[in-house]
Design an enzyme around this catalytic site. Sequence first.
Site, PDB file in Angstrom:
ATOM      1  CG  HIS A  83     106.373  75.700  68.771  1.00 19.81           C
ATOM      2  ND1 HIS A  83     106.350  75.933  67.425  1.00 19.81           N
ATOM      3  CD2 HIS A  83     107.050  74.533  68.943  1.00 19.81           C
ATOM      4  CE1 HIS A  83     106.994  74.972  66.795  1.00 19.81           C
ATOM      5  NE2 HIS A  83     107.421  74.105  67.688  1.00 19.81           N
TER       6      HIS A  83
ATOM      7  CB  ALA B 209     110.976  77.525  62.982  1.00 17.89           C
TER       8      ALA B 209
ATOM      9  CG  LEU C 259      98.921  75.885  63.592  1.00 16.62           C
ATOM     10  CD1 LEU C 259      99.140  77.029  64.579  1.00 16.62           C
ATOM     11  CD2 LEU C 259      98.592  76.449  62.227  1.00 16.62           C
ATOM     12  CB  SER C 260     103.671  71.805  60.549  1.00 19.73           C
ATOM     13  OG  SER C 260     104.967  71.485  60.087  1.00 19.73           O
ATOM     14  CB  SER C 261     108.340  74.597  61.617  1.00 20.35           C
ATOM     15  OG  SER C 261     108.148  74.499  62.987  1.00 20.35           O
ATOM     16  NE  ARG C 262     109.043  68.839  58.371  1.00 23.89           N
ATOM     17  CZ  ARG C 262     109.348  67.606  58.142  1.00 23.89           C
ATOM     18  NH1 ARG C 262     108.639  66.903  57.283  1.00 23.89           N
ATOM     19  NH2 ARG C 262     110.349  67.037  58.748  1.00 23.89           N
TER      20      ARG C 262
END
Length: 305
Positions: A41, A36, A205-208
């Site tokens: 990343h 994700a 930034l975060s996948s959540r």
Amino acid sequence: MAIKLVTTAAELRAEGARLLKEKGGSSLGFVPTMGALHSGHATLARTAVAANDVTAASIFVNPLQFGDAVDLDRYPRTLEADMDLLDAEGVDLVFAPSVEEVYPDGQPLVRVTSGPLGEKWEGASRPGHFDGALTVVAKLLHYALPIGGLPAGSAADGGAAAYRAYFGQKDAQQLALVRRMVADLNFPVEIVAVPTVRAEDGLALSSRNRFLSAEEREAALVLSRALRLLEQRADAHEPLDLPSAVELVRSQPLVELDYFDVVDPRTLEPLAENCQDTPFRGEGLAIIAAKVGPVRLIDNIPLNS
Ligand code: PAF
């Protein structure tokens, strides 16, 4: 697509060794992820690619670090898009194993324990999370260990390639724990911390973040604002006045604050005496966690004065 996908540890070793040989390389960069992937990343991958002859990433949603089966099921799986992102950053090799490959005997009987450092902050609301994360990081670091098949005339002279693994500063507690594990258990790998990547409005930034509504996302900005407030005060050699920053967060009705403190970046022990009405001195890390709507968010900012 130049990037190669492997799914077994044996293939990862063989392909990593082949690539090191082909490139006459003497350094391997490794970027462990759960997929994700987002621009944070991408920055991890870019940093690894810039510093190493060969870069491998892993994509594995590790059941051991999820307390809740629903959370585990809900975790986005986006392998194709992840491969594109990693390819665009110049990553050579992706290891995306199955759960059976990583845990062939089911749940491992012997695990890495994170100790008191893993029980506070995030560990307090996610019991067992860091034991699970450290256990898989230990396994992943071993899988990618660049031994064997190295080219003569480079790292083979010294017996091993340089080995570096990349972790985001955003997960500050995980980073501190991985550093301790590597130091305490003598892993032959250098841990490189990569600064948090933020959206233009400051949200880490975060996948959540994808689970936030527009209104919740707007409300969530108070986290980075409050951290920046402390950063500005530290930079200006002013007292941090943590209580007023806490008040700012509490004033946002959609945000349910869990913790907000200033800690030692290595031990994560609170620097209580540094947070009130004397000018901030030294090195600290402001850490925050809050629930915004259904989503638990964490963020942090290093403080230096
Ligand atoms: O930070 C993550 O994405 C995970 O905790 C990690 C380090 C890949 C271990 O599963």
